[in-house]
Design a protein around this motif. Structure first.
Motif, short mmCIF file in Angstrom:
data_model
loop_
_atom_site.label_atom_id
_atom_site.label_comp_id
_atom_site.label_asym_id
_atom_site.label_seq_id
_atom_site.Cartn_x
_atom_site.Cartn_y
_atom_site.Cartn_z
N LEU A 100 0.77 -1.33 -0.16
CA LEU A 100 0.01 -0.03 -0.07
C LEU A 100 0.82 1.38 0.21
O LEU A 100 0.45 2.42 -0.34
N ASP A 101 2.19 1.03 0.18
CA ASP A 101 3.01 2.30 -0.09
C ASP A 101 3.42 2.59 -1.32
O ASP A 101 3.81 3.62 -1.61
N GLN A 102 3.06 1.85 -2.15
CA GLN A 102 3.69 2.12 -3.53
C GLN A 102 2.39 2.68 -4.38
O GLN A 102 1.02 2.10 -4.05
N GLN A 103 2.32 3.32 -5.42
CA GLN A 103 1.37 4.10 -5.97
C GLN A 103 0.93 3.22 -7.11
O GLN A 103 1.90 2.64 -7.88
N SER A 104 -0.48 3.00 -7.36
CA SER A 104 -0.51 2.04 -8.48
C SER A 104 -1.18 2.78 -9.59
O SER A 104 -1.40 4.08 -9.47
N SER A 105 -1.52 2.36 -10.78
CA SER A 105 -2.05 2.95 -11.88
C SER A 105 -3.45 3.73 -11.50
O SER A 105 -3.52 4.73 -12.06
N ASP A 106 -4.11 3.08 -10.65
CA ASP A 106 -5.47 3.68 -10.31
C ASP A 106 -5.32 4.88 -9.34
O ASP A 106 -6.35 5.62 -9.46
N ASP A 107 -4.19 5.03 -8.94
CA ASP A 107 -4.06 6.25 -8.09
C ASP A 107 -3.74 7.64 -8.99
O ASP A 107 -3.55 8.59 -8.43
N THR A 108 -3.67 7.31 -10.10
CA THR A 108 -3.24 8.61 -10.95
C THR A 108 -4.36 9.18 -11.51
O THR A 108 -5.31 8.29 -11.94
N ASP A 109 -4.38 10.13 -12.21
CA ASP A 109 -5.56 10.75 -13.18
C ASP A 109 -5.30 10.24 -14.68
O ASP A 109 -6.05 10.77 -15.46
#
Length: 75
Positions: A37-46
């Motif tokens: 959960l510390d890593q940014q996933s592709s769903d976390d971006t716009d």
């Protein structure tokens, strides 16, 4: 009943050597104990959520966007 001799089953073919992968051997995969959960996933971006390119603004562009995004029950 027939007097003809019964044919013997064909012997199963066995490979002389098992196939080995070509190339250098890969090192074993290391275990990672990081918090995913510390890593940014592709769903976390716009990126890729249907944004339109910022370009010419104006009433005609706004009207076209409104008509494109209008729900079916507003026809």
């Amino acid at each position: 009943m027939s007097t003809a001799p019964t044919p013997e089953p064909a012997p199963a073919e066995q490979p002389s050597e098992p196939r080995r992968p070509t190339g250098p051997p890969r090192p074993p995969t290391a275990l990672v104990f990081d918090d995913p959960l510390d890593q940014q996933s592709s769903d976390d971006t716009d990126d890729g959520w249907g944004e339109r390119a910022a370009g010419s603004g104006g009433s005609a562009a706004d009207l076209a966007r409104f008509l494109d995004e209008k729900p079916p029950h507003h026809i």
